[in-house]
Every structure is written in C-alpha cells, then in structure tokens.
Design a protein around this motif. Structure first.
Motif, mmCIF file in Angstrom:
data_model
loop_
_atom_site.group_PDB
_atom_site.id
_atom_site.type_symbol
_atom_site.label_atom_id
_atom_site.label_comp_id
_atom_site.label_asym_id
_atom_site.label_seq_id
_atom_site.Cartn_x
_atom_site.Cartn_y
_atom_site.Cartn_z
ATOM 1 N N LEU A 549 0.826 -1.204 0.000
ATOM 2 C CA LEU A 549 0.000 0.000 0.000
ATOM 3 C C LEU A 549 0.864 1.259 0.000
ATOM 4 C CD1 LEU A 549 -2.815 1.298 0.179
ATOM 5 C CD2 LEU A 549 -2.668 1.065 2.672
ATOM 6 N N LEU A 550 1.908 1.262 0.786
ATOM 7 C CA LEU A 550 2.793 2.424 0.852
ATOM 8 C C LEU A 550 3.484 2.660 -0.493
ATOM 9 C CD1 LEU A 550 4.420 1.837 4.359
ATOM 10 C CD2 LEU A 550 2.647 3.493 3.788
ATOM 11 N N LEU A 551 3.977 1.580 -1.109
ATOM 12 C CA LEU A 551 4.603 1.709 -2.418
ATOM 13 C C LEU A 551 3.625 2.275 -3.435
ATOM 14 C CD1 LEU A 551 6.677 -1.589 -2.816
ATOM 15 C CD2 LEU A 551 7.588 0.734 -2.745
ATOM 16 N N ALA A 552 2.377 1.807 -3.360
ATOM 17 C CA ALA A 552 1.372 2.245 -4.321
ATOM 18 C C ALA A 552 1.048 3.723 -4.151
ATOM 19 C CB ALA A 552 0.104 1.407 -4.165
ATOM 20 N N ILE A 553 0.970 4.180 -2.919
ATOM 21 C CA ILE A 553 0.589 5.572 -2.657
ATOM 22 C C ILE A 553 1.720 6.527 -3.029
ATOM 23 C CG2 ILE A 553 -0.031 7.208 -0.834
ATOM 24 C CD1 ILE A 553 -1.467 4.914 0.579
ATOM 25 N N GLY A 554 2.953 6.108 -2.793
ATOM 26 C CA GLY A 554 4.099 6.969 -3.069
ATOM 27 C C GLY A 554 4.537 7.705 -1.813
ATOM 28 N N ALA A 555 5.845 7.904 -1.667
ATOM 29 C CA ALA A 555 6.407 8.459 -0.433
ATOM 30 C C ALA A 555 5.860 9.849 -0.118
ATOM 31 C CB ALA A 555 7.931 8.496 -0.527
ATOM 32 N N ASP A 556 5.768 10.714 -1.097
ATOM 33 C CA ASP A 556 5.314 12.089 -0.845
ATOM 34 C C ASP A 556 3.886 12.101 -0.317
ATOM 35 O OD1 ASP A 556 7.743 13.083 -1.627
ATOM 36 O OD2 ASP A 556 7.092 13.574 -3.676
ATOM 37 N N ARG A 557 3.020 11.311 -0.947
ATOM 38 C CA ARG A 557 1.625 11.327 -0.511
ATOM 39 C C ARG A 557 1.473 10.675 0.857
ATOM 40 N NH1 ARG A 557 -3.588 9.073 -3.993
ATOM 41 N NH2 ARG A 557 -5.211 9.986 -2.664
ATOM 42 N N VAL A 558 2.287 9.642 1.130
ATOM 43 C CA VAL A 558 2.244 9.019 2.464
ATOM 44 C C VAL A 558 2.589 10.055 3.519
ATOM 45 C CG1 VAL A 558 3.359 7.347 3.982
ATOM 46 C CG2 VAL A 558 2.723 6.669 1.658
ATOM 47 N N ARG A 559 3.641 10.839 3.255
ATOM 48 C CA ARG A 559 4.034 11.874 4.223
ATOM 49 C C ARG A 559 2.874 12.832 4.461
ATOM 50 N NH1 ARG A 559 8.752 11.772 0.964
ATOM 51 N NH2 ARG A 559 10.537 10.833 2.060
ATOM 52 N N THR A 560 2.230 13.255 3.404
ATOM 53 C CA THR A 560 1.114 14.203 3.529
ATOM 54 C C THR A 560 -0.003 13.639 4.393
ATOM 55 O OG1 THR A 560 1.590 15.152 1.357
ATOM 56 C CG2 THR A 560 -0.622 15.494 2.239
ATOM 57 N N LEU A 561 -0.310 12.343 4.219
ATOM 58 C CA LEU A 561 -1.464 11.747 4.903
ATOM 59 C C LEU A 561 -1.177 11.354 6.351
ATOM 60 C CD1 LEU A 561 -2.847 9.464 2.012
ATOM 61 C CD2 LEU A 561 -3.790 11.654 2.819
ATOM 62 N N VAL A 562 0.106 11.137 6.716
ATOM 63 C CA VAL A 562 0.383 10.636 8.079
ATOM 64 C C VAL A 562 1.147 11.625 8.952
ATOM 65 C CG1 VAL A 562 0.442 8.280 7.165
ATOM 66 C CG2 VAL A 562 2.602 9.502 7.562
ATOM 67 N N THR A 563 1.530 12.789 8.423
ATOM 68 C CA THR A 563 2.301 13.738 9.236
ATOM 69 C C THR A 563 1.358 14.601 10.073
ATOM 70 O OG1 THR A 563 4.051 13.835 7.560
ATOM 71 C CG2 THR A 563 3.963 15.632 9.188
ATOM 72 N N PRO A 564 1.499 14.560 11.399
ATOM 73 C CA PRO A 564 0.639 15.383 12.268
ATOM 74 C C PRO A 564 0.886 16.862 12.013
ATOM 75 C CG PRO A 564 1.772 13.670 13.522
ATOM 76 C CD PRO A 564 2.414 13.706 12.168
#
Length: 566
Positions: A549-564
């Motif tokens: 799932l993380l690979l599919a979303i991409g690192a930049d978007r993961v950061r956006t969605l999980v960074t408080p």
C-alpha cells in the motif's frame, strides 16, 4: 501428495490402462474417452470429465505409447430445457437435436451446440489438452453407426430384459434422487437422465427425430428386422415409414448409445460422474449391455467426485450462470487450473477459488514451485503434470510475484499501467521490473479478478486529504510512531525495506532491538500501529498489506497523509 510415480494416481491408472489394452489388442492404439454435452455452459465440474482421461492419456504418451483421447460432443442429444437467462421462446425447440436449435441471441455461431462448444474448445487449447473431437450429429447423420443401430434393434428384446433388471430399482431410487445435491455437480453427459426407450407398447432402443418437426417426441409403432422398415408417429401429429438401413435422423437411447460408442471406438479408459454410477444408471447398465450385446469389455475408469466453487455449494449447468473453464482461465494461469485437477484423485472433491481464497491457492502453488526448484517437493509429479504435457510446455509468468500483491497493486491503481509499473519497479531495487510483460499473464489474471470477482466492500480507496481530526488527537506514542515511519521512508523504499520498517516502528517506540522475537505485547502494539496507518491512508481499519500500500501511494503522498500538524 504422492512422492513417487508408483504412488501417483495418474501413473497407477496409466499402468492399468496399458495392461488392459495389451490384453485386448497388443500393440494397438490405446483409446481414452470423454463425453461432453453442449446443452448449456460446460462448467468446471464437466472439466473433470476431460482432465481425468487427459492426464492418463498424457502419461501414456510420455512413456512413448500411442494413445488418443477422444472427446465425444453429444451435440445430437435432445434440447431438454431452456437454461436460466435465455428467452423462454426457445422452449419451442425442446425435443430437437442441439445442432438444430438456434444459437442464443447475439451469438455468432451456427447453432446452440456450436455456441456452447466453442468456449470449451478454446479453453481446452489453453489448457494443453490434445484430443480428437467427435460430433455425434456428424456420426449419426453420416450413417457411421448403421451396423450398430441395426444390431441394437435386432437385439431389442435382450436389451429390454437387461434394462428390466434395473427399472424396479430406479422407481424407488433414481440416480439423481439417491445423491446429495452437492454431488450432482459431477454430472457427465447431459443425456444422463434420458429415458431408456421403454415408452411404447413394444420396446425399441432407437428414437427417430421427426422428419417434419425435427423433435424426438416420437414413438416407434412397428419395425421389421428383415427389411428394416420402421414406422413412427410424432406427438405433434406427424408420422412416417422409413427404412432404418437408410434413415439417418435418429439416435439410440442414451443407455444403449454410450456402450455402443465404447465398442465402436474401442475405448479402454473412460471415467464417469457419480450420477452415472448409481444402480440403474447409464454406466452400470452400459457395462452389461456392451458385454452382452456388442461383445466388448467395458472400459475401466474411476468415478469422479464433484468440483465446487468457493462460496457456492455446487454447480449444475442446468441452473445457468455457472463458472466455466473460460471463467477460471480469466483469473488464473492454465498450469494452476491443471494442477487443481492433477493433484487430487478423481474420487476426491475440491473447490476452485473465485473469491479471496485464490490468494491462498496461488501462495500454495508458488510454494510448491519453490520446493520443486529446491528438490524438496513431495508433490513434484502433479506440479510437473500441470506445467507441461507430452507435447508442450505451458506458458508461465517470467517473474511470478505473489498474486495477492498483484491484486493489491491493481486495486490501488485501478489498473493504470503506468502506476502499476511504477510500483512494481520499486519492489526490488536490485532486480527492478522494467516491463509489465515480465509479470504477465499473472498480472492480467489479477486485473480480471479485481474487476470481476473482488468484493466491492474489499476495494481500496486512498484518502484524498489528511484526516486532520484524527491526526490532532493522537497520543504521544502514536505521534512518535508516525515520525519514525516518515523518517525511514526514503531509506527503506522497497518492498523488503518497507516490510522491515512497518514492523520495526513499534519496536523503536518500545525501545526494543530490531531483531527481538515478537511477544504478545509487541504484536498488540504492531496491530494498533497498523490500524492507525490504515485509518489515515484509507479511512478503514484493514486493507492491502501495508508495504504494498505504501509503495502504491508513493512516499510524498504518504508523508502528507500521516504527518501530524505542527
């Protein structure tokens, strides 16, 4: 599963068939047989009727013996009922030969039989099944069975006496009534429940199709053995007198037709479904008729059990909408489908997975393949039978990635080729996938499965915006977990790296070394962390495996969605 050829069911039957063939006619071509009725969709239960003799015939050919697998297309059977989903107006054709019934609406084929036969022919080619097809319409209409028909009519009183031994049993327990519903999925020919010719004042084993209306709702009223003059009447008011020595528009009733074909083709091996094996059924009666009337020994062959579908109790082609080999080959590679039939003895039932169980099935198949490569497999014989035949080696996927992973990638990207290639390229930086053809045909199977079989509520939808409310209310340990994840993304951006990271973050939070054995406390913390990630990434508490799932979303978007928020 068997560990040697001696204990492999296919090899054992091949031994028996070769010995029986040598006893009958030393050095002759060995004949194995199947029968299929194109009265409707030819389903995965019917496929066992083909795969059992195919595997045995293939083993015989592997040994250098000449062996032919004949498939009789029972396309001269009567049209018995209109399947579900077909216009009820087709009921006007009931009683006609299947080859005289118009194809279903929209079909490009010449008639009903050819329509349902075509899909099976294509599937058998994909499965590597080598056979000689025999159209029963062509056989009967060409007069090929003339001598056998005239013999059966001369011996009609003896045939009637044989059938009479079983009729009392049938009245109390017919083949279908005596079997559990689920077992009926193993039906063989569509003609299994036809009458035995005992409807008129005198018994006749031959049923004419009316020359006027083309239906078999006929009754033979007179027959002369010397002249072969036959008279029949039709329930629609027609009647005719013909010479059976010249008339080609009718057929033997099923319980005489089947043993006649054993004798005509010289069949040594043919399996039968459970509906043919109960007292009074076609196979039991046929064995006696072929000996006493046609003076030939019956074929040897096992009774085969039913084939089910994950989530379905049984399948029967009369119900309509049943999965066919073509349906299965859309979601699984041909060797895997062959393996399901090769690894189980014919009398063992099994299921073909169309639901999430297909992921486990593929995991099992890949595990066997890995053991075969390592020389440690105990079921290497069945695996080999699935991968190749005496004539060909079936195509396989060059880079066989886990099916569940491919399905997840397809699901997350909605099948976009560019996005799928991006994710698959990043799985293993040391061996990147640069072309989707490297993971085909398995990828195409996964695409079809996601589109056609994956449950709607199981599909993944990635969040479009951060869940600020959830992120604002996190506890300190949850915030630390997310920071550890974000900090490690770039360094661990591969499938293996992200797997280590998502399982390792809870260890960091607890101050544990990365190689610590998982305790109950650690597993609980990991599970809590996983749920948090799923909620932030998809709005749900479960989903595809997190590294994928993380690979599919991409690192930049993961950061956006999980960074408080700061």
């Amino acid at each position: 599963m068997a560990s040697s050829a001696e204990s492999d069911w296919v090899s054992r039957f091949a031994d028996e068939v070769i010995a029986e063939a040598e006893r009958r006619a030393p050095g002759a071509v060995i004949v194995c047989a199947s029968g299929l009725s194109p009265s409707g969709p030819i389903h995965l239960g019917n496929l066992r009727e083909v795969m059992t003799p195919h595997l045995v015939a293939d083993e015989i050919r592997r040994r250098g013996r000449e062996c032919v697998h004949v498939i009789s297309w029972d396309d001269f059977d009567r049209f018995r009922k209109v399947p579900a989903g077909i216009d009820s107006s087709w009921s006007e054709h009931i009683g006609k030969p299947l080859t005289s019934v118009p194809a279903p609406p929209g079909s490009v084929h010449a008639n009903w039989a050819e329509h349902f036969k075509a899909a099976m022919v294509t599937s058998l080619s994909e499965l590597g099944v080598v056979y000689r097809g025999i159209s029963q319409t062509e056989q009967y209409r060409s007069g090929a069975y003339r001598e056998q028909i005239l013999l059966a009519m001369r011996e009609r009183h003896r045939i009637d006496a044989i059938l009479g031994q079983y009729r009392t049993k049938q009245k109390t327990s017919t083949a279908e009534e005596s079997l559990p519903e689920a077992v009926l999925a193993a039906e063989g020919s569509g003609a299994a429940t036809e009458d035995d010719g005992s409807g008129g004042a005198e018994y006749f084993p031959y049923k004419p199709y009316c020359s006027v209306c083309d239906r078999d709702t006929t009754t033979v009223t007179a027959y002369d053995d010397e002249t072969t003059v036959l008279t029949y009447v039709c329930s629609y008011g027609h009647g005719e007198t013909v010479k059976l020595s010249e008339f080609n528009h009718g057929k033997l009733v099923w319980k005489v037709d089947w043993p006649m074909r054993w004798a005509y083709e010289g069949v040594v091996f043919e399996p039968s479904g459970v509906d043919h094996s109960s007292p009074g059924s076609s196979y039991v009666v046929g064995k006696q008729i072929v000996r006493e009337i046609f003076s030939v020994d019956p074929p040897i062959g096992p009774m085969y059990a039913f084939v089910g579908i994950s989530g379905m109790a049984k399948m029967s082609s009369s119900k309509g909408g049943v999965p066919t080999p073509a349906d299965a080959l859309r979601i699984m590679e041909a060797p895997l489908l062959r393996w399901l039939y090769a690894r189980r003895r014919p009398n063992q039932s099994f299921k073909v997975a169309f639901d999430q169980e297909i992921h486990r099935l593929y995991d099992e198949w890949d595990a066997v393949g890995a053991k075969v490569q390592a020389g440690t497999a105990v079921d290497a014989i069945a695996y080999d039978r699935a991968r190749r035949t005496a004539e060909i080696e079936l195509p396989v996927t060059p880079r066989p990635l886990p099916y569940r992973m491919l399905a997840s990638v397809v699901d997350i990207t909605t099948g976009d080729p560019a996005q799928m290639l991006r994710i698959l390229h990043d799985l293993d930086p040391e061996q990147p996938i640069d072309d989707l053809d490297e993971v085909r045909p398995r990828l195409d199977c996964a695409v079809h499965w996601v589109a056609e079989q994956m449950a709607t509520d199981a599909r993944t939808e990635v969040a479009s915006e951060p869940d600020t409310e959830l992120l604002s209310g996190l506890a300190d340990d949850e915030n630390r977990s997310l920071r550890h994840l974000v900090d490690g993304l770039d360094e661990n951006w591969s499938l293996a790296g992200l797997t280590t990271l998502v399982y390792g973050v809870p260890k960091m939070v607890l101050g544990l070394p990365m190689d610590v054995a998982p305790s109950a406390e650690l597993k609980a913390v990991q599970r809590k962390f996983f749920v948090l990630l799923y909620r932030l990434l998809t709005g749900r508490e479960t989903g595809p495996r997190l590294p994928t799932l993380l690979l599919a979303i991409g690192a930049d978007r993961v950061r956006t969605l999980v960074t408080p928020p700061a």
